[in-house]
Design a protein around this motif. Structure first.
Motif, PDB file in Angstrom:
ATOM      1  N   GLU A 100      81.035  30.983 -58.662  1.00  0.00           N
ATOM      2  CA  GLU A 100      81.185  32.201 -57.926  1.00  0.00           C
ATOM      3  C   GLU A 100      80.683  33.531 -58.857  1.00  0.00           C
ATOM      4  O   GLU A 100      80.242  34.908 -58.142  1.00  0.00           O
ATOM      5  N   ALA A 101      80.172  33.406 -60.041  1.00  0.00           N
ATOM      6  CA  ALA A 101      79.274  34.501 -61.052  1.00  0.00           C
ATOM      7  C   ALA A 101      78.855  33.456 -62.465  1.00  0.00           C
ATOM      8  O   ALA A 101      78.648  33.452 -63.003  1.00  0.00           O
ATOM      9  N   LEU A 102      77.949  33.212 -61.504  1.00  0.00           N
ATOM     10  CA  LEU A 102      76.761  32.552 -63.120  1.00  0.00           C
ATOM     11  C   LEU A 102      76.215  33.110 -64.235  1.00  0.00           C
ATOM     12  O   LEU A 102      75.702  33.899 -63.412  1.00  0.00           O
ATOM     13  N   PRO A 103      76.629  32.713 -65.364  1.00  0.00           N
ATOM     14  CA  PRO A 103      76.081  33.201 -66.098  1.00  0.00           C
ATOM     15  C   PRO A 103      74.523  33.369 -66.586  1.00  0.00           C
ATOM     16  O   PRO A 103      74.206  32.440 -67.648  1.00  0.00           O
ATOM     17  N   ARG A 129      74.855  33.540 -52.518  1.00  0.00           N
ATOM     18  CA  ARG A 129      74.213  34.547 -53.119  1.00  0.00           C
ATOM     19  C   ARG A 129      73.689  34.576 -54.810  1.00  0.00           C
ATOM     20  O   ARG A 129      72.855  34.954 -55.006  1.00  0.00           O
ATOM     21  N   GLU A 130      74.719  34.015 -55.739  1.00  0.00           N
ATOM     22  CA  GLU A 130      74.680  33.602 -56.716  1.00  0.00           C
ATOM     23  C   GLU A 130      73.620  32.657 -56.647  1.00  0.00           C
ATOM     24  O   GLU A 130      72.555  32.253 -57.589  1.00  0.00           O
ATOM     25  N   VAL A 131      73.538  31.420 -55.636  1.00  0.00           N
ATOM     26  CA  VAL A 131      72.432  30.490 -55.617  1.00  0.00           C
ATOM     27  C   VAL A 131      71.324  30.521 -55.862  1.00  0.00           C
ATOM     28  O   VAL A 131      70.019  30.585 -56.179  1.00  0.00           O
ATOM     29  N   GLU A 132      70.985  31.899 -54.326  1.00  0.00           N
ATOM     30  CA  GLU A 132      69.722  32.276 -53.696  1.00  0.00           C
ATOM     31  C   GLU A 132      68.871  33.617 -55.575  1.00  0.00           C
ATOM     32  O   GLU A 132      68.201  33.563 -55.705  1.00  0.00           O
ATOM     33  N   ARG A 133      70.070  33.980 -56.252  1.00  0.00           N
ATOM     34  CA  ARG A 133      69.917  35.057 -57.152  1.00  0.00           C
ATOM     35  C   ARG A 133      69.069  34.177 -59.008  1.00  0.00           C
ATOM     36  O   ARG A 133      68.495  34.410 -58.761  1.00  0.00           O
ATOM     37  N   ILE A 180      77.169  29.628 -46.429  1.00  0.00           N
ATOM     38  CA  ILE A 180      76.561  29.089 -47.587  1.00  0.00           C
ATOM     39  C   ILE A 180      75.526  30.034 -47.686  1.00  0.00           C
ATOM     40  O   ILE A 180      74.269  30.689 -48.615  1.00  0.00           O
ATOM     41  N   SER A 181      74.445  30.026 -45.953  1.00  0.00           N
ATOM     42  CA  SER A 181      72.725  30.287 -46.055  1.00  0.00           C
ATOM     43  C   SER A 181      73.411  31.698 -45.860  1.00  0.00           C
ATOM     44  O   SER A 181      71.731  32.640 -45.459  1.00  0.00           O
TER      45      SER A 181
END
Length: 261
Positions: A100-103, A129-133, A180-181
């Protein structure tokens, strides 16, 4: 996933549980292996420059992912799981971190793979949001997770004992897809289906959860003290569900292939 009454220091509890189970995971992961096989079958064709195994566990997907990835990054919340993963795939780059807070920098991956890990997150919106980012434009996200009505056998039996289900409550199919989408990931393929595992005894069914680290309860009101007498009563109730195949434990699975457009 529910957003209220979450246990304090939830992520630390999850990491602790999976750290403890790292040494037994592979011996008790038949369900996880079955789901992984199904998810592999949905994998898009491609030659990916940088792939992410999100919630890699002991690294059972690493060799598969490495076959069509120039570089593979394996991320997990558990250090012990990452150590197991590195042993299986020495060439992958392991990172201890929170989904949930990808580095990672924006747009660095062209493929993200995640099997049975995002159900441990507190907020599926943040996963989206993180995956999209961190995905590049036209990047792919392939994920499997659990939805509502998973493990009804355990819930039913505990309700007879103390009025609590003693299981985590997962979002409905519609809620899961919407959450998730939400960040703009576009579904390409969705498969929703049950999977029932069969065990020789009620204890074996519960061990299939505990020995892989999947026994942390999210909601405080489901974290009830289990006395020896209550445990024996639960096992007795569960035994009543035996069929000629054995003791059932059923999961509702959702497999998703999403793309960042």
């Amino acid at each position: 996933m529910p957003t209220k009454n979450i246990i304090p220091c939830y992520k630390q509890e999850v990491a602790k549980s999976f750290n403890k189970a790292a040494s037994t995971y592979d011996d008790f992961s038949q369900f996880q292996d079955n789901v992984l096989t199904n998810l592999k079958g949905m994998c898009p064709e491609g030659d990916f420059k940088l792939s992410l195994d999100l919630g890699c566990g002991t690294g059972n997907a690493a060799n598969f992912l490495s076959a069509f990835s120039h570089r593979l990054v394996s991320l997990d919340l558990s250090l012990n799981m990452l150590q197991k993963s590195q042993q299986k795939s020495p060439s992958s780059f392991v990172v201890c971190g929170d989904a949930e807070a990808l580095p990672f920098q924006n747009g660095c991956f062209d493929f993200i793979f995640s099997s049975l890990s995002i159900q441990w997150c507190e907020n599926l919106n943040s996963i989206g949001r993180e995956v999209e980012r961190v995905l590049q434009s036209n990047g792919d996200f392939l994920v499997s997770t659990l939805s509502q009505d998973s493990m009804p056998e355990i819930a039913h039996c505990w309700l007879q004992i103390d009025g609590h289900t003693h299981i985590n409550h997962y979002p409905s199919y519609d809620e899961l897809i919407a959450q998730i989408s939400c960040a703009g990931l576009v579904p390409q393929q969705i498969v929703c289906e049950p999977m029932t595992m069969w065990f020789d005894s009620p204890k074996d069914a519960i061990d299939s959860l505990k020995k892989v680290g999947a026994s942390v309860l999210v909601e405080e009101d489901e974290r009830q003290i289990v006395t020896p007498a209550a445990w024996r009563a639960f096992l007795g109730e569960y035994e009543k569900l035996r069929t000629e195949k054995g003791i059932p434990l059923t999961y509702q699975l959702v497999y998703l292939h999403l793309k960042k457009i």
